[in-house]
Design a protein around this motif. Sequence first.
Motif, PDB file in Angstrom:
ATOM      1  N   ALA A  51       1.487  -1.168  -0.672  1.00 36.06           N
ATOM      2  CA  ALA A  51       0.047  -0.032  -0.209  1.00 36.06           C
ATOM      3  C   ALA A  51       0.639   1.125   0.202  1.00 36.06           C
ATOM      4  O   ALA A  51       1.843   1.362   0.610  1.00 36.06           O
ATOM      5  N   SER A  52       0.573   2.302  -1.040  1.00 37.58           N
ATOM      6  CA  SER A  52       1.099   3.789  -0.644  1.00 37.58           C
ATOM      7  C   SER A  52       0.957   4.353   0.274  1.00 37.58           C
ATOM      8  O   SER A  52       1.525   5.437   0.520  1.00 37.58           O
ATOM      9  N   GLY A  53      -0.458   4.085   1.061  1.00 42.46           N
ATOM     10  CA  GLY A  53      -0.375   5.203   2.147  1.00 42.46           C
ATOM     11  C   GLY A  53      -1.006   4.183   3.095  1.00 42.46           C
ATOM     12  O   GLY A  53      -1.025   3.511   3.294  1.00 42.46           O
ATOM     13  N   GLU A  54      -1.685   5.286   4.466  1.00 41.12           N
ATOM     14  CA  GLU A  54      -2.276   4.505   5.701  1.00 41.12           C
ATOM     15  C   GLU A  54      -3.740   4.136   5.437  1.00 41.12           C
ATOM     16  O   GLU A  54      -4.368   4.628   4.240  1.00 41.12           O
ATOM     17  N   ASP A  55      -3.999   2.781   5.871  1.00 39.32           N
ATOM     18  CA  ASP A  55      -5.547   2.356   5.313  1.00 39.32           C
ATOM     19  C   ASP A  55      -6.556   3.012   5.738  1.00 39.32           C
ATOM     20  O   ASP A  55      -6.420   4.084   6.766  1.00 39.32           O
ATOM     21  N   ALA A  60      -3.929   4.113  -0.106  1.00 41.49           N
ATOM     22  CA  ALA A  60      -3.888   2.399  -0.003  1.00 41.49           C
ATOM     23  C   ALA A  60      -3.859   1.718  -0.135  1.00 41.49           C
ATOM     24  O   ALA A  60      -4.336   0.737  -0.380  1.00 41.49           O
ATOM     25  N   LEU A  61      -5.336   1.667  -1.451  1.00 41.77           N
ATOM     26  CA  LEU A  61      -5.439   1.266  -2.487  1.00 41.77           C
ATOM     27  C   LEU A  61      -4.535   1.423  -4.127  1.00 41.77           C
ATOM     28  O   LEU A  61      -5.040   0.571  -5.095  1.00 41.77           O
ATOM     29  N   SER A  62      -3.787   2.067  -3.964  1.00 41.86           N
ATOM     30  CA  SER A  62      -2.874   2.014  -5.026  1.00 41.86           C
ATOM     31  C   SER A  62      -1.600   1.442  -4.444  1.00 41.86           C
ATOM     32  O   SER A  62      -0.831   1.845  -3.691  1.00 41.86           O
ATOM     33  N   CYS A  63      -0.358   0.660  -5.444  1.00 38.34           N
ATOM     34  CA  CYS A  63       0.453  -0.079  -5.041  1.00 38.34           C
ATOM     35  C   CYS A  63       1.534   0.719  -5.280  1.00 38.34           C
ATOM     36  O   CYS A  63       2.088   1.590  -5.991  1.00 38.34           O
ATOM     37  N   ALA A  64       2.532   0.509  -3.884  1.00 42.96           N
ATOM     38  CA  ALA A  64       3.634   1.907  -3.889  1.00 42.96           C
ATOM     39  C   ALA A  64       5.040   0.625  -4.936  1.00 42.96           C
ATOM     40  O   ALA A  64       5.812   1.615  -5.469  1.00 42.96           O
ATOM     41  N   ALA A  65       4.494  -0.224  -5.568  1.00 42.67           N
ATOM     42  CA  ALA A  65       5.858  -1.079  -6.318  1.00 42.67           C
ATOM     43  C   ALA A  65       4.850  -0.984  -7.564  1.00 42.67           C
ATOM     44  O   ALA A  65       6.267  -0.495  -8.984  1.00 42.67           O
ATOM     45  N   CYS A  66       4.016  -1.306  -8.024  1.00 48.00           N
ATOM     46  CA  CYS A  66       3.825  -1.534  -9.552  1.00 48.00           C
ATOM     47  C   CYS A  66       3.231   0.442 -10.017  1.00 48.00           C
ATOM     48  O   CYS A  66       2.861   1.184 -11.200  1.00 48.00           O
ATOM     49  N   GLY A  67       2.354   0.354  -9.163  1.00 48.49           N
ATOM     50  CA  GLY A  67       1.157   1.744  -9.250  1.00 48.49           C
ATOM     51  C   GLY A  67      -0.059   1.519  -9.477  1.00 48.49           C
ATOM     52  O   GLY A  67      -0.676   2.564  -9.940  1.00 48.49           O
ATOM     53  N   CYS A  68      -0.307   0.310 -10.022  1.00 48.68           N
ATOM     54  CA  CYS A  68      -1.902  -0.420  -9.739  1.00 48.68           C
ATOM     55  C   CYS A  68      -2.554  -0.121  -8.472  1.00 48.68           C
ATOM     56  O   CYS A  68      -2.258  -0.474  -8.180  1.00 48.68           O
ATOM     57  N   HIS A  69      -4.173  -0.467  -9.058  1.00 47.80           N
ATOM     58  CA  HIS A  69      -5.082  -0.581  -8.002  1.00 47.80           C
ATOM     59  C   HIS A  69      -4.964  -1.867  -7.127  1.00 47.80           C
ATOM     60  O   HIS A  69      -4.093  -2.781  -8.217  1.00 47.80           O
TER      61      HIS A  69
END
Length: 92
Positions: A51-55, A60-69
Amino acid sequence: MKKRQVVVRRGGSGRSTTTSVSRTVRYGECQKNHAASIGGYAVDGCREFMASGEDGTNAALSCAACGCHRNFHRREVDEVVSECSSPSSNNI
């Protein structure tokens, strides 16, 4: 993680059964087809959702590694069921 507890009372035997279900959800590798617009098939190789952010936030719905939902990542559910039987205190 969701936890659910169910109490089942069976007549005649004087025993009650408690069933507890514990589920853990994990998101695995990304399955987004990045070449779908040109008629091909290519995935980015992201192995696990982070997750890119906090719950509770949109990040939190975006992937920090690839940027996908998060929906593009494979969902893996681990379910543990435990059952406990005990004598009932109500003897009718």
